[in-house]
Design an enzyme around this catalytic site. Sequence first.
Site, mmCIF file in Angstrom:
data_model
loop_
_atom_site.group_PDB
_atom_site.id
_atom_site.type_symbol
_atom_site.label_atom_id
_atom_site.label_comp_id
_atom_site.label_asym_id
_atom_site.label_seq_id
_atom_site.Cartn_x
_atom_site.Cartn_y
_atom_site.Cartn_z
ATOM 1 N N THR A 48 -7.601 -5.489 -7.666
ATOM 2 C CA THR A 48 -8.243 -5.383 -8.980
ATOM 3 C C THR A 48 -7.545 -4.353 -9.859
ATOM 4 O OG1 THR A 48 -9.777 -3.861 -7.927
ATOM 5 C CG2 THR A 48 -10.582 -6.094 -8.329
ATOM 6 N N ASP A 49 -6.822 -3.405 -9.248
ATOM 7 C CA ASP A 49 -6.333 -2.278 -10.078
ATOM 8 C C ASP A 49 -5.341 -2.728 -11.151
ATOM 9 O OD1 ASP A 49 -4.240 -2.550 -8.202
ATOM 10 O OD2 ASP A 49 -4.160 -0.413 -7.682
ATOM 11 N N GLY A 136 3.556 1.712 7.204
ATOM 12 C CA GLY A 136 3.585 0.245 7.224
ATOM 13 C C GLY A 136 2.263 -0.379 7.629
ATOM 14 N N ALA A 137 1.182 0.431 7.596
ATOM 15 C CA ALA A 137 -0.126 -0.086 8.005
ATOM 16 C C ALA A 137 -0.998 -0.402 6.802
ATOM 17 C CB ALA A 137 -0.822 0.935 8.900
ATOM 18 N N GLY A 138 -0.481 -0.148 5.598
ATOM 19 C CA GLY A 138 -1.299 -0.370 4.401
ATOM 20 C C GLY A 138 -2.272 0.777 4.177
ATOM 21 N N LEU A 139 -1.931 1.978 4.676
ATOM 22 C CA LEU A 139 -2.812 3.141 4.512
ATOM 23 C C LEU A 139 -2.217 4.147 3.520
ATOM 24 C CD1 LEU A 139 -3.804 3.590 8.273
ATOM 25 C CD2 LEU A 139 -5.115 2.451 6.467
ATOM 26 N N SER A 141 0.913 5.549 3.114
ATOM 27 C CA SER A 141 1.789 6.664 3.477
ATOM 28 C C SER A 141 2.776 6.939 2.342
ATOM 29 C CB SER A 141 2.534 6.368 4.781
ATOM 30 O OG SER A 141 3.257 5.172 4.663
ATOM 31 N N SER A 142 3.130 5.918 1.572
ATOM 32 C CA SER A 142 4.076 6.141 0.476
ATOM 33 C C SER A 142 3.453 6.999 -0.626
ATOM 34 C CB SER A 142 4.600 4.819 -0.081
ATOM 35 O OG SER A 142 3.571 3.911 -0.244
ATOM 36 N N ASP A 186 -3.831 3.752 -4.985
ATOM 37 C CA ASP A 186 -3.417 4.594 -3.863
ATOM 38 C C ASP A 186 -3.258 6.047 -4.306
ATOM 39 O OD1 ASP A 186 -3.208 2.077 -2.812
ATOM 40 O OD2 ASP A 186 -1.026 2.039 -2.765
HETATM 41 C C1 GLA Z 1 -1.589 -1.802 -2.659
HETATM 42 C C2 GLA Z 1 -1.192 -1.262 -4.027
HETATM 43 C C3 GLA Z 1 -2.453 -0.914 -4.828
HETATM 44 C C4 GLA Z 1 -3.412 -2.104 -4.884
HETATM 45 C C5 GLA Z 1 -3.635 -2.683 -3.484
HETATM 46 C C6 GLA Z 1 -4.425 -3.970 -3.486
HETATM 47 O O1 GLA Z 1 -2.235 -0.816 -1.910
HETATM 48 O O2 GLA Z 1 -0.385 -0.124 -3.884
HETATM 49 O O3 GLA Z 1 -2.093 -0.494 -6.125
HETATM 50 O O4 GLA Z 1 -2.948 -3.086 -5.772
HETATM 51 O O5 GLA Z 1 -2.415 -2.932 -2.809
HETATM 52 O O6 GLA Z 1 -5.713 -3.756 -3.972
#
Ligand code: GLA
Length: 401
Positions: A48-49, A136-139, A141-142, A186
Amino acid sequence: MSQSFEQRRGQKSVDEWASDVSLILDGNTNEGIRASAPGRVEFIGNHTDYNGGWVLGATIDRRVEVVLQRRSDRQIRLQSEAAVPPVEVPLGSVERQSGEWAWANYILGMVEVLQGEGMTIESGFDLRVGSTLPVGAGLSSSAALELASGAALSEAYGGEFLRRDLVRMAQRAENEFVGVPCGLLDQAVVALGGADRLVRLDARSEATAAVPFPPETGIWIFRTHQAHALSESGYQERHDEARAVRERLRELLGNEEAEYLVDVSPSQLEEVKRELSKTLYRRARHVVTEHRRTQRVVQLLKAGRRAAAGRLLFASHESSRVNYENSTEALDFVVDRLAEQEGVLGARLTGAGFGGAAMAWTRAGYGEEQAHEVAGAYADRFGMELETLACRPAPGLYVWT
Ligand code: GLA
């Protein structure tokens, strides 16, 4: 010594936070400027962002830490616990790295953006990186690495930036230097999160607010064996599709004021459904409903209605699966198992998707035993390990001075 980053922000003092924030790297703080930033979960508000909508996220108690020391020459030397040898770049010619040096881009991107904003980095520096946050876990780290290094650089070279400025600069580093068109979720959560709260971001206005984290509940993360690769994945494709369907909807609805996809209501979308391809309809359906689910979850949490809020987390996952098609068989399997368990209020994929991790929002009684049950079923089904992490919200970006 200039005022600390925390003092300038009027946040908790260093002493209040010091006990909450683990020291990951060896060495004492006199040896350099130390900054630390946590990972995050996306609680709800999926994709949504960058569509102008609402997102709700929480920091987690896994962190990235950096220690920066100024040098007398003009060399930048970046060293990570997780990657050898160090990356060495002259300050005057900072270029994007690739392959095994690509991790350095998050720091080099901040160097470029901070200088672009007028901060003079008058000497080279050594920067060491340590982490307890899986990569690389979608948490995020970047984002954690961008913000920790951005804050350390700002402290070292007298940048008078607000925490919010660093949030935007970290997003720019990611968009312009790293090359990922991410939204603000993030960076905003990593910088503004805290042990007691969820962070609500309204991406249109970039306004943020704290939503109290419901007491006696926790977060579990289930990391699948598929690493998500944000820049090569469907992220860019979804971004492009979202833009395309927004343009098409503006034409169809004659609504030039629909600046973002979330400005279209679910009923308006239904009116023109037939004019859209199945794929574009689904992409729009996910975004317009997810934005509204997120708004509803904020209301429900404030009203203490946990069960109802949790159900919307499951609904979010279902919409990702069916409409945004950013889930995977592995993530669906984990969420389905969690839905069967006592003590799970809600569960969904978290972050970009296309692999990575699922999260569960749990009641206090939920523990190792139940998490291992899910991991066991996963191992039977996929023959792979499912990493489980018990988390709680944690202090956001933090600088020692
Ligand atoms: C990643 C992106 C965020 C957001 C999500 C999905 O984490 O860095 O900006 O778009 O995906 O909601």
